[in-house]
Design an enzyme around this catalytic site. Structure first.
Site, PDB file in Angstrom:
ATOM      1  N   ASP A   2     -48.765  81.800  94.594  1.00 53.81           N
ATOM      2  CA  ASP A   2     -49.739  82.691  93.949  1.00 53.81           C
ATOM      3  C   ASP A   2     -51.083  82.659  94.678  1.00 53.81           C
ATOM      4  OD1 ASP A   2     -47.760  83.142  92.109  1.00 53.81           O
ATOM      5  OD2 ASP A   2     -48.778  82.194  90.419  1.00 53.81           O
ATOM      6  N   HIS A  54     -56.093  79.193  93.427  1.00 52.90           N
ATOM      7  CA  HIS A  54     -55.351  79.524  92.204  1.00 52.90           C
ATOM      8  C   HIS A  54     -55.178  78.249  91.374  1.00 52.90           C
ATOM      9  CE1 HIS A  54     -52.405  81.585  89.706  1.00 52.90           C
ATOM     10  NE2 HIS A  54     -51.516  80.651  89.964  1.00 52.90           N
ATOM     11  N   HIS A 105     -47.709  75.559  87.980  1.00 51.61           N
ATOM     12  CA  HIS A 105     -47.585  76.468  86.839  1.00 51.61           C
ATOM     13  C   HIS A 105     -46.127  76.611  86.396  1.00 51.61           C
ATOM     14  CE1 HIS A 105     -51.708  78.551  87.596  1.00 51.61           C
ATOM     15  NE2 HIS A 105     -51.813  77.459  86.871  1.00 51.61           N
ATOM     16  N   HIS A 129     -44.927  87.005  93.027  1.00 52.98           N
ATOM     17  CA  HIS A 129     -44.954  88.009  91.951  1.00 52.98           C
ATOM     18  C   HIS A 129     -44.882  89.445  92.466  1.00 52.98           C
ATOM     19  CE1 HIS A 129     -45.822  85.362  88.501  1.00 52.98           C
ATOM     20  NE2 HIS A 129     -46.475  84.628  89.384  1.00 52.98           N
ATOM     21  N   HIS A 161     -46.920  75.202  93.443  1.00 52.91           N
ATOM     22  CA  HIS A 161     -47.936  74.700  92.511  1.00 52.91           C
ATOM     23  C   HIS A 161     -47.316  74.477  91.138  1.00 52.91           C
ATOM     24  CE1 HIS A 161     -48.118  79.019  91.680  1.00 52.91           C
ATOM     25  NE2 HIS A 161     -48.837  78.792  90.598  1.00 52.91           N
ATOM     26  N   ASP A 173     -44.256  79.003  85.385  1.00 50.98           N
ATOM     27  CA  ASP A 173     -43.378  80.056  85.925  1.00 50.98           C
ATOM     28  C   ASP A 173     -42.915  79.744  87.351  1.00 50.98           C
ATOM     29  OD1 ASP A 173     -46.196  80.712  86.550  1.00 50.98           O
ATOM     30  OD2 ASP A 173     -45.371  82.509  87.493  1.00 50.98           O
ATOM     31  N   HIS A 174     -43.366  78.608  87.903  1.00 56.05           N
ATOM     32  CA  HIS A 174     -42.924  78.176  89.237  1.00 56.05           C
ATOM     33  C   HIS A 174     -42.092  76.898  89.197  1.00 56.05           C
ATOM     34  CE1 HIS A 174     -45.699  81.046  91.364  1.00 56.05           C
ATOM     35  NE2 HIS A 174     -46.123  81.096  90.111  1.00 56.05           N
TER      36      HIS A 174
HETATM   37 FE    FE Z   1     -47.180  82.525  89.025  1.00 59.64          FE
HETATM   38 ZN    ZN Z   2     -49.470  80.379  89.192  1.00 59.75          ZN
END
Ligand code: FE
Ligand code: ZN
Length: 259
Positions: free
Chosen positions: A133, A112, A58, A171, A56, A60-61
């Protein structure tokens, strides 16, 4: 045989590194930061990064995707419905892709985020699931874009997979998730045992992943919404009778957001 290692990133992310020793090719899932992957490649100069899988959009990905593609020429595969940097292959529900010689099924798992996808490889004895996530060890992702109904449905789809499925989420949230799970089910001995086990691992700075679906079925409140004790606890929280597993899920997710 594929080997899978976690490259830690930021405070609690893992970038999954899939390695095929026979060809010395590797792939990564959700590289939020390029540095850990580039560092690994530097230490393994005869290895080639061929694929970057993204669940996805985001940061942090995807934060390391463009730099990794530029440095290695790797192919970037990610959800069609989201904006993914340098994407080469746009994936939709039920697509099948081949990465390092392995077939992966793509599942749309909105909740998410709306375009979130998961990757599943049906190998025996232990299938592989990279779910970003969506499903976490003993928990699930926050609902940033989707509805509780969507997430409940997405989790339901993942939990149709075999018990032996290894769950590679992104995570290290397992410990806090288990504390919440214990608040939901104070008498669940599987949760108590897992909490003790993961507390031990984390005190030694060890990873708590991958999980597996058998263990998730026993300890993850978000996929135990059909259990009477979980429903009763959700009802207690909302002060109403939650008529469906999906309503129980919504009550748990709202509770966890403030836990
Ligand atoms: Fe994440
Ligand atoms: Zn995420």
């Amino acid at each position: 045989m594929i080997q899978i290692d976690a490259l830690p990133a930021f405070t609690d992310n893992y970038i999954w590194l899939l390695q095929d020793p026979s060809s010395k090719r590797c792939a990564v899932v959700d590289p939020g930061d390029a540095a850990p992957v580039l560092g690994w490649l530097e230490q393994h100069p005869d290895w080639q990064l061929t694929d970057i899988l993204v669940t996805h959009h985001h940061h942090d990905h995807v934060g390391g995707v463009a730099q990794l593609k530029q440095a290695t020429g790797a192919r970037v595969l990610g959800p069609a419905a989201e904006s993914i940097p340098a994407r080469d292959v746009a994936l939709v529900d039920n697509d099948r892709i081949n990465v390092l010689g392995l077939d992966f099924d793509v599942y749309a798992v909105p909740g998410h985020t709306l375009g979130h996808i998961a990757f599943y490889h049906a190998q025996t004895p232990a299938p592989l699931l990279f779910c970003g996530d969506t499903l976490f060890a003993a928990g699930c992702g926050r609902l940033f874009e989707g509805t509780p109904e969507q997430m409940h449905h997405s989790l339901g789809r993942l939990t149709e997979l075999p018990d032996s499925t290894l769950v590679y989420c992104t995570h290290e949230y397992t410990l806090s998730n288990l504390r919440f799970a214990q608040a939901v089910e104070p008498h669940n001995t599987d949760i108590a045992e897992r909490l003790a086990q993961v507390s031990q691992w984390r005190s030694e700075n060890r990873i708590s992943l991958p999980s597996n679906l058998a263990l998730e079925r026993l300890t993850n409140p978000f996929i135990r919404t059909h259990e009477t004790s979980v429903k009763e606890k959700a009802d207690e929280r909302t002060g109403t009778s939650n008529p469906s597993p999906s309503a129980v899920f919504a009550a748990l997710r709202a509770w966890k957001d403030k836990f």
